[in-house]
Design a protein around this motif. Structure first.
Motif, PDB file in Angstrom:
ATOM      1  N   PRO A   8      28.132  17.896 -20.499  1.00 46.00           N
ATOM      2  CA  PRO A   8      28.169  18.705 -19.280  1.00 46.00           C
ATOM      3  C   PRO A   8      29.335  18.332 -18.354  1.00 46.00           C
ATOM      4  O   PRO A   8      29.683  19.078 -17.464  1.00 46.00           O
ATOM      5  N   THR A   9      29.950  17.174 -18.584  1.00 39.04           N
ATOM      6  CA  THR A   9      31.091  16.738 -17.768  1.00 39.04           C
ATOM      7  C   THR A   9      32.385  17.402 -18.217  1.00 39.04           C
ATOM      8  O   THR A   9      33.444  17.114 -17.666  1.00 39.04           O
ATOM      9  N   GLY A  10      32.315  18.279 -19.245  1.00 38.19           N
ATOM     10  CA  GLY A  10      33.512  18.945 -19.763  1.00 38.19           C
ATOM     11  C   GLY A  10      34.185  18.153 -20.866  1.00 38.19           C
ATOM     12  O   GLY A  10      35.201  18.568 -21.405  1.00 38.19           O
ATOM     13  N   GLN A  11      33.636  17.015 -21.226  1.00 42.56           N
ATOM     14  CA  GLN A  11      34.206  16.193 -22.291  1.00 42.56           C
ATOM     15  C   GLN A  11      33.652  16.621 -23.647  1.00 42.56           C
ATOM     16  O   GLN A  11      32.567  17.194 -23.744  1.00 42.56           O
ATOM     17  N   ARG A  12      34.432  16.339 -24.687  1.00 41.11           N
ATOM     18  CA  ARG A  12      33.986  16.548 -26.062  1.00 41.11           C
ATOM     19  C   ARG A  12      33.719  15.171 -26.662  1.00 41.11           C
ATOM     20  O   ARG A  12      34.527  14.260 -26.528  1.00 41.11           O
ATOM     21  N   THR A  25      34.454   8.766 -29.856  1.00 38.48           N
ATOM     22  CA  THR A  25      35.678   9.277 -29.243  1.00 38.48           C
ATOM     23  C   THR A  25      35.306  10.297 -28.178  1.00 38.48           C
ATOM     24  O   THR A  25      34.533  11.210 -28.442  1.00 38.48           O
ATOM     25  N   LEU A  26      35.862  10.112 -26.972  1.00 39.37           N
ATOM     26  CA  LEU A  26      35.702  11.061 -25.875  1.00 39.37           C
ATOM     27  C   LEU A  26      37.027  11.757 -25.661  1.00 39.37           C
ATOM     28  O   LEU A  26      38.063  11.096 -25.569  1.00 39.37           O
ATOM     29  N   ALA A  27      37.010  13.072 -25.590  1.00 38.39           N
ATOM     30  CA  ALA A  27      38.238  13.839 -25.366  1.00 38.39           C
ATOM     31  C   ALA A  27      37.991  14.847 -24.253  1.00 38.39           C
ATOM     32  O   ALA A  27      36.910  15.415 -24.137  1.00 38.39           O
ATOM     33  N   SER A  28      38.996  15.021 -23.418  1.00 42.83           N
ATOM     34  CA  SER A  28      38.937  16.031 -22.372  1.00 42.83           C
ATOM     35  C   SER A  28      40.348  16.520 -22.119  1.00 42.83           C
ATOM     36  O   SER A  28      41.310  15.862 -22.486  1.00 42.83           O
ATOM     37  N   GLY A  29      40.454  17.684 -21.527  1.00 45.46           N
ATOM     38  CA  GLY A  29      41.788  18.175 -21.239  1.00 45.46           C
ATOM     39  C   GLY A  29      41.781  19.598 -20.760  1.00 45.46           C
ATOM     40  O   GLY A  29      40.763  20.282 -20.760  1.00 45.46           O
ATOM     41  N   ALA A  30      42.959  19.985 -20.321  1.00 51.00           N
ATOM     42  CA  ALA A  30      43.209  21.341 -19.872  1.00 51.00           C
ATOM     43  C   ALA A  30      44.503  21.786 -20.537  1.00 51.00           C
ATOM     44  O   ALA A  30      45.111  21.031 -21.296  1.00 51.00           O
ATOM     45  N   VAL A  31      44.950  22.979 -20.231  1.00 53.78           N
ATOM     46  CA  VAL A  31      46.167  23.507 -20.825  1.00 53.78           C
ATOM     47  C   VAL A  31      47.325  22.553 -20.524  1.00 53.78           C
ATOM     48  O   VAL A  31      47.574  22.213 -19.379  1.00 53.78           O
ATOM     49  N   GLY A  32      48.001  22.088 -21.561  1.00 56.16           N
ATOM     50  CA  GLY A  32      49.167  21.223 -21.413  1.00 56.16           C
ATOM     51  C   GLY A  32      48.845  19.766 -21.163  1.00 56.16           C
ATOM     52  O   GLY A  32      49.745  18.967 -20.964  1.00 56.16           O
ATOM     53  N   GLN A  33      47.576  19.376 -21.193  1.00 53.15           N
ATOM     54  CA  GLN A  33      47.227  18.000 -20.879  1.00 53.15           C
ATOM     55  C   GLN A  33      45.954  17.626 -21.624  1.00 53.15           C
ATOM     56  O   GLN A  33      44.994  18.380 -21.640  1.00 53.15           O
ATOM     57  N   GLN A  34      45.954  16.449 -22.254  1.00 52.55           N
ATOM     58  CA  GLN A  34      44.774  15.977 -22.964  1.00 52.55           C
ATOM     59  C   GLN A  34      44.619  14.486 -22.768  1.00 52.55           C
ATOM     60  O   GLN A  34      45.608  13.765 -22.652  1.00 52.55           O
ATOM     61  N   GLN A  35      43.371  14.019 -22.729  1.00 50.34           N
ATOM     62  CA  GLN A  35      43.074  12.603 -22.673  1.00 50.34           C
ATOM     63  C   GLN A  35      42.047  12.311 -23.750  1.00 50.34           C
ATOM     64  O   GLN A  35      41.158  13.120 -24.017  1.00 50.34           O
ATOM     65  N   GLU A  66      19.724   0.214 -40.456  1.00 47.73           N
ATOM     66  CA  GLU A  66      18.862  -0.772 -41.111  1.00 47.73           C
ATOM     67  C   GLU A  66      18.596  -1.975 -40.216  1.00 47.73           C
ATOM     68  O   GLU A  66      17.568  -2.625 -40.331  1.00 47.73           O
ATOM     69  N   THR A  67      19.509  -2.282 -39.296  1.00 52.68           N
ATOM     70  CA  THR A  67      19.340  -3.436 -38.402  1.00 52.68           C
ATOM     71  C   THR A  67      18.553  -3.079 -37.150  1.00 52.68           C
ATOM     72  O   THR A  67      18.282  -3.949 -36.343  1.00 52.68           O
ATOM     73  N   GLY A  68      18.194  -1.813 -36.980  1.00 51.31           N
ATOM     74  CA  GLY A  68      17.413  -1.405 -35.828  1.00 51.31           C
ATOM     75  C   GLY A  68      18.113  -0.343 -35.012  1.00 51.31           C
ATOM     76  O   GLY A  68      19.157   0.174 -35.397  1.00 51.31           O
ATOM     77  N   PRO A  69      17.539  -0.035 -33.829  1.00 49.25           N
ATOM     78  CA  PRO A  69      18.135   1.002 -32.985  1.00 49.25           C
ATOM     79  C   PRO A  69      19.327   0.455 -32.181  1.00 49.25           C
ATOM     80  O   PRO A  69      19.350  -0.710 -31.809  1.00 49.25           O
ATOM     81  N   HIS A  70      20.273   1.310 -31.942  1.00 52.76           N
ATOM     82  CA  HIS A  70      21.442   0.985 -31.120  1.00 52.76           C
ATOM     83  C   HIS A  70      21.586   2.114 -30.107  1.00 52.76           C
ATOM     84  O   HIS A  70      21.301   3.264 -30.408  1.00 52.76           O
ATOM     85  N   ARG A  71      22.041   1.772 -28.910  1.00 53.60           N
ATOM     86  CA  ARG A  71      22.246   2.774 -27.873  1.00 53.60           C
ATOM     87  C   ARG A  71      23.677   2.714 -27.371  1.00 53.60           C
ATOM     88  O   ARG A  71      24.214   1.637 -27.164  1.00 53.60           O
ATOM     89  N   ILE A  72      24.235   3.884 -27.184  1.00 55.08           N
ATOM     90  CA  ILE A  72      25.564   4.008 -26.599  1.00 55.08           C
ATOM     91  C   ILE A  72      25.409   4.894 -25.379  1.00 55.08           C
ATOM     92  O   ILE A  72      24.847   5.982 -25.465  1.00 55.08           O
ATOM     93  N   GLN A  73      25.871   4.385 -24.217  1.00 51.93           N
ATOM     94  CA  GLN A  73      25.780   5.159 -22.987  1.00 51.93           C
ATOM     95  C   GLN A  73      27.173   5.558 -22.549  1.00 51.93           C
ATOM     96  O   GLN A  73      28.091   4.743 -22.523  1.00 51.93           O
ATOM     97  N   ILE A  74      27.319   6.831 -22.206  1.00 52.22           N
ATOM     98  CA  ILE A  74      28.606   7.369 -21.755  1.00 52.22           C
ATOM     99  C   ILE A  74      28.432   7.822 -20.313  1.00 52.22           C
ATOM    100  O   ILE A  74      27.555   8.631 -20.009  1.00 52.22           O
ATOM    101  N   GLN A  75      29.250   7.259 -19.424  1.00 51.78           N
ATOM    102  CA  GLN A  75      29.275   7.667 -18.019  1.00 51.78           C
ATOM    103  C   GLN A  75      30.734   7.850 -17.637  1.00 51.78           C
ATOM    104  O   GLN A  75      31.499   6.887 -17.632  1.00 51.78           O
ATOM    105  N   GLY A  76      31.109   9.092 -17.345  1.00 54.66           N
ATOM    106  CA  GLY A  76      32.517   9.372 -17.053  1.00 54.66           C
ATOM    107  C   GLY A  76      33.351   9.071 -18.284  1.00 54.66           C
ATOM    108  O   GLY A  76      33.082   9.577 -19.363  1.00 54.66           O
ATOM    109  N   SER A  77      34.324   8.172 -18.151  1.00 56.37           N
ATOM    110  CA  SER A  77      35.132   7.792 -19.304  1.00 56.37           C
ATOM    111  C   SER A  77      34.733   6.419 -19.841  1.00 56.37           C
ATOM    112  O   SER A  77      35.394   5.886 -20.725  1.00 56.37           O
ATOM    113  N   SER A  78      33.624   5.826 -19.325  1.00 50.10           N
ATOM    114  CA  SER A  78      33.152   4.517 -19.782  1.00 50.10           C
ATOM    115  C   SER A  78      32.162   4.677 -20.925  1.00 50.10           C
ATOM    116  O   SER A  78      31.311   5.568 -20.903  1.00 50.10           O
TER     117      SER A  78
END
Length: 174
Positions: A8-12, A25-35, A66-78
């Motif tokens: 919902p933050t506009g990131q892919r 991998t987090l990607a975001s951008g507009a025309v002519g610009q990408q991060q 196999e080693t159990g659950p893992h969690r990844i949290q994404i907030q902004g670009s972190s």
């Protein structure tokens, strides 16, 4: 298998399991610009398709291995990571919406065109007007030359520019 989701933050968000590593991998951008930013975590091989929980600031991804659950949290670009062997990632107490990744594989990148310029990635080639370059070649495919003084097109065998008379450097043949 690579997975993809729009946040919902506009990131892919791109998620892939390569061997024992999970690549985020987090990607975001507009025309002519990408991060873009990527992180890699030692999770092991996925035993279930990852689940994503959308939160107002980003997302929480749950990966089961196999080693159990893992969690990844994404907030902004972190990007934060927790596993059964590390302390947990804090969660938002706000209401959330659970969704799952699109399980269809990502499509190969299509050739790009802009005016008289084109770029293809399989095989790596770039063409601009009459000039064409291919990855792995030690020279350009085209024999087109231009005058360094006025920019007029000249033949490879010309010694002087027919437009301005400038003496042209001689090309070396291999």
């Amino acid at each position: 298998m690579a997975l993809y989701s729009e946040l919902p933050t506009g990131q892919r968000l791109y998620l892939d399991n390569q061997g024992l590593q999970t690549i985020v991998t987090l990607a975001s951008g507009a025309v002519g610009q990408q991060q873009q930013s990527s992180s890699s975590f030692a999770t092991g091989v996925w035993t279930k398709e990852p689940q994503i929980e959308i939160i107002p600031q980003g997302a929480i991804i749950e990966i089961i291995t196999e080693t159990g659950p893992h969690r990844i949290q994404i907030q902004g670009s972190s990007i934060g990571f927790s596993s059964p062997h590390t302390s947990g990632v804090s969660q938002s107490s706000q209401s959330t919406t659970a969704t799952s990744f699109s399980s269809s594989p990502m499509q190969p990148m299509q050739p790009m065109k802009m005016g008289n310029m084109s770029m293809n990635f399989a095989p790596m080639e770039m063409q601009m007007g009459d000039m064409k370059m291919s990855m792995g070649d030690t020279k350009t495919v085209s024999q087109v030359r231009f005058c360094s003084q006025c920019g007029a097109k000249v033949a490879a065998t010309d010694r002087f520019c027919s437009s301005c008379g400038h003496q042209l450097p001689q090309t070396k043949s291999f």
